[in-house]
Scaffold this motif. Structure first.
Motif, PDB file in Angstrom:
ATOM      1  N   LYS A 151      60.879 -15.367  52.373  1.00  0.00           N
ATOM      2  CA  LYS A 151      60.546 -15.158  53.793  1.00  0.00           C
ATOM      3  C   LYS A 151      59.703 -16.307  54.355  1.00  0.00           C
ATOM      4  CE  LYS A 151      62.147 -12.823  55.943  1.00  0.00           C
ATOM      5  NZ  LYS A 151      63.533 -13.059  56.450  1.00  0.00           N
ATOM      6  N   VAL A 152      58.858 -16.929  53.525  1.00  0.00           N
ATOM      7  CA  VAL A 152      58.128 -18.125  53.959  1.00  0.00           C
ATOM      8  C   VAL A 152      59.140 -19.218  54.347  1.00  0.00           C
ATOM      9  CG1 VAL A 152      56.733 -20.053  53.077  1.00  0.00           C
ATOM     10  CG2 VAL A 152      55.967 -17.702  52.733  1.00  0.00           C
ATOM     11  N   GLY A 200      51.904 -10.211  53.425  1.00  0.00           N
ATOM     12  CA  GLY A 200      52.307 -10.243  52.022  1.00  0.00           C
ATOM     13  C   GLY A 200      53.306  -9.145  51.737  1.00  0.00           C
ATOM     14  N   ALA A 201      53.264  -8.585  50.514  1.00  0.00           N
ATOM     15  CA  ALA A 201      54.241  -7.559  50.123  1.00  0.00           C
ATOM     16  C   ALA A 201      53.536  -6.329  49.580  1.00  0.00           C
ATOM     17  CB  ALA A 201      55.189  -8.124  49.066  1.00  0.00           C
ATOM     18  N   TYR A 202      54.101  -5.154  49.873  1.00  0.00           N
ATOM     19  CA  TYR A 202      53.547  -3.900  49.355  1.00  0.00           C
ATOM     20  C   TYR A 202      54.668  -2.862  49.310  1.00  0.00           C
ATOM     21  CZ  TYR A 202      53.509  -2.369  54.258  1.00  0.00           C
ATOM     22  OH  TYR A 202      53.883  -2.044  55.539  1.00  0.00           O
ATOM     23  N   PRO A 247      53.727 -14.415  58.418  1.00  0.00           N
ATOM     24  CA  PRO A 247      53.337 -14.590  59.826  1.00  0.00           C
ATOM     25  C   PRO A 247      54.497 -14.489  60.820  1.00  0.00           C
ATOM     26  CG  PRO A 247      52.126 -16.116  58.456  1.00  0.00           C
ATOM     27  CD  PRO A 247      53.079 -15.412  57.542  1.00  0.00           C
ATOM     28  N   ASN A 248      55.711 -14.897  60.411  1.00  0.00           N
ATOM     29  CA  ASN A 248      56.832 -14.898  61.365  1.00  0.00           C
ATOM     30  C   ASN A 248      57.971 -13.950  61.014  1.00  0.00           C
ATOM     31  OD1 ASN A 248      55.534 -17.077  62.680  1.00  0.00           O
ATOM     32  ND2 ASN A 248      56.391 -18.482  61.158  1.00  0.00           N
TER      33      ASN A 248
END
Length: 447
Positions: free
Chosen positions: A289-290, A246-248, A259-260
């Motif tokens: 990004k997905v 995810g994002a942080y 995942p990639n």
């Protein structure tokens, strides 16, 4: 099915678009609006040879329908909706209907706040990266009309709770839930649980190949997730903690791991500033990004995006006073975000309109620390006076955008900010929040 009666309730953008698609698919289409239909929509219906009525709902015509597409603005308690429910006629949303006729990848974005900004930013990134993408839902041209006239590979849909309520088989491939805060509770028996249930409908029908992107810092979202199981792959975002997927935030770096893929961008380079906009950018970034977009394209688009009108829109600086149009703030939480993002402690705040069961207590600490005066703009301002009379010395009543701007200008001095962020719906004095924002901007320009 061809020749069968399909009725559309409400002849706004979504209803008229649905009528066009239904006609294209061979249905016998009838459009019914309890109010007055805008001239441009009447002209379109006439041009397409679609029967319609306004200022009434003729039950004998409507109850012949095999299915009814309902405008999101029509509540369940409306007499015609009750009659349809009693008869057992399926009542669906324009989104549900249009979804039957497209094989596009659907990115659906919902939440109490930030939907329009995040949808617009996501669309901006995807379009600039070269994807064949449409933008619809609560924003832009109707989804149904675009399905009828375009052939997009992807759609970014801004989905309100009202739209989600009437969606059953529709599937969102990449679902985004930004936050859940009290809003529209008048439509949900004043129960936050009912409203939250509505928001989570965005994940219904998802499978293991789909994605659910959500805010890991939002208490109501986490509460709702504990009560559910998810088929989709989960991708959270947070500014409070480090996440493996995810994002942080890593210091000043917005970091995304799917995942990639991996992505980083310094938050000072984001076009959208402020804490709430970091969340919005994270959500859009995860979607990007997905879809495996190039990092350079994402950075460029996140850096040059211009926000939508009526959302913290800078109008003008007059005599050293800054005027900000945040007319899209139709609930308390939106106004909280607007105040939280104000750099100075001298704000003249324009509040008011149709109160949807607001709890103004959420604003108390920010009002105390940042607001020097409140200008009420609405037909019923008593609850605002009750909420803030102990915290703000000056609260004045006005009954138009022009009066409100004149009063705020008088109360402000050099270095102050006049912020229109009403925390209420607009339809006591205005057609909609756009009309309210436009009248505010016009009044500022006439000072």
């Amino acid at each position: 099915m061809a020749g069968e009666r399909l009725v559309i309730l409400g002849a706004g953008e979504s209803g008229v678009g649905a009528a066009y698609l239904a006609k294209q698919q061979g249905y016998d289409v009838f459009v019914s609006d309890f109010g007055v239909i805008a001239d441009k929509y009447k002209a379109q219906l006439e041009e397409w040879n679609i029967r319609f009525e306004e200022k009434q709902h003729t039950e004998s015509e409507i109850l012949l329908a095999v299915e009814v597409i309902k405008s999101p603005g029509i509540p369940e308690k409306a007499a015609i909706v009750k009659a349809l429910r009693a008869k057992g006629t399926p009542v669906i949303s324009e989104i549900e209907f249009a979804g039957r006729y497209t094989k596009a990848c659907i990115i659906g974005i919902t939440g109490s706040n930030g939907k329009t900004t995040t949808s617009s930013l996501t669309y901006h990134i995807l379009k600039n990266a070269g994807l064949n993408v449409g933008l619809a839902g609560n924003i832009g041209k109707s989804f149904a009309y675009q399905v009828a006239t375009e052939s997009y590979d992807h759609y970014v849909l801004e989905l309100s709770s009202f739209m989600l309520d009437d969606m059953y088989k529709f599937k969102v491939n990449i679902a985004v839930l930004l936050n859940i805060t009290p809003d529209h509770l008048d439509r949900y028996d004043y129960k936050l649980q009912n409203y939250a249930d509505s928001k989570f409908r965005i994940t219904q029908n998802q499978t293991a190949t789909d994605y659910f992107i959500y805010c890991a810092d939002d208490a109501e979202t986490l509460k709702g997730m504990e009560q559910r199981t998810f088929e989709a792959q989960l991708l959270p975002f947070s500014i409070q903690k480090t996440l493996p997927l995810g994002a942080y935030l890593n210091g000043e770096e917005l970091t995304i791991n799917t995942p990639n893929n991996h992505f980083e961008m310094t938050i000072t380079k984001l076009a959208l500033q402020g804490k709430h906009n970091i969340y919005n950018s994270m959500a859009s970034g995860i979607v990007s990004k997905v879809l495996e977009l190039r990092n350079g394209d994402i950075r460029e688009s996140m850096g040059n995006f211009r926000n939508v009108p009526h959302r913290l829109e800078h109008v003008a600086d007059i005599a050293g006073i800054r005027f900000i149009n945040d007319s899209k703030a139709t609930n308390v939480n939106s106004t909280w975000y607007a105040l939280e993002g104000m750099p100075n402690e001298k704000v003249v705040l324009i509040l008011g309109g149709v109160d949807k069961g607001n709890d103004y207590n959420e604003l108390t600490s920010l009002i105390k620390s940042k607001v020097k005066a409140i200008v009420c703009m609405g037909t019923e301002n008593a609850r605002i006076h009750e909420a803030f009379s102990d915290d703000v010395k000056t609260i004045v009543n006005t009954a138009s955008a022009k009066e409100a701007v004149a009063a705020a200008y008088k109360l402000a001095t050099k270095g102050d900010t006049v912020l229109l962020s009403p925390a209420c719906a607009s339809f006591d004095l205005f057609k909609n929040y756009e009309d309210r924002g436009d009248q505010f901007k016009q009044a500022v320009m006439e000072l």
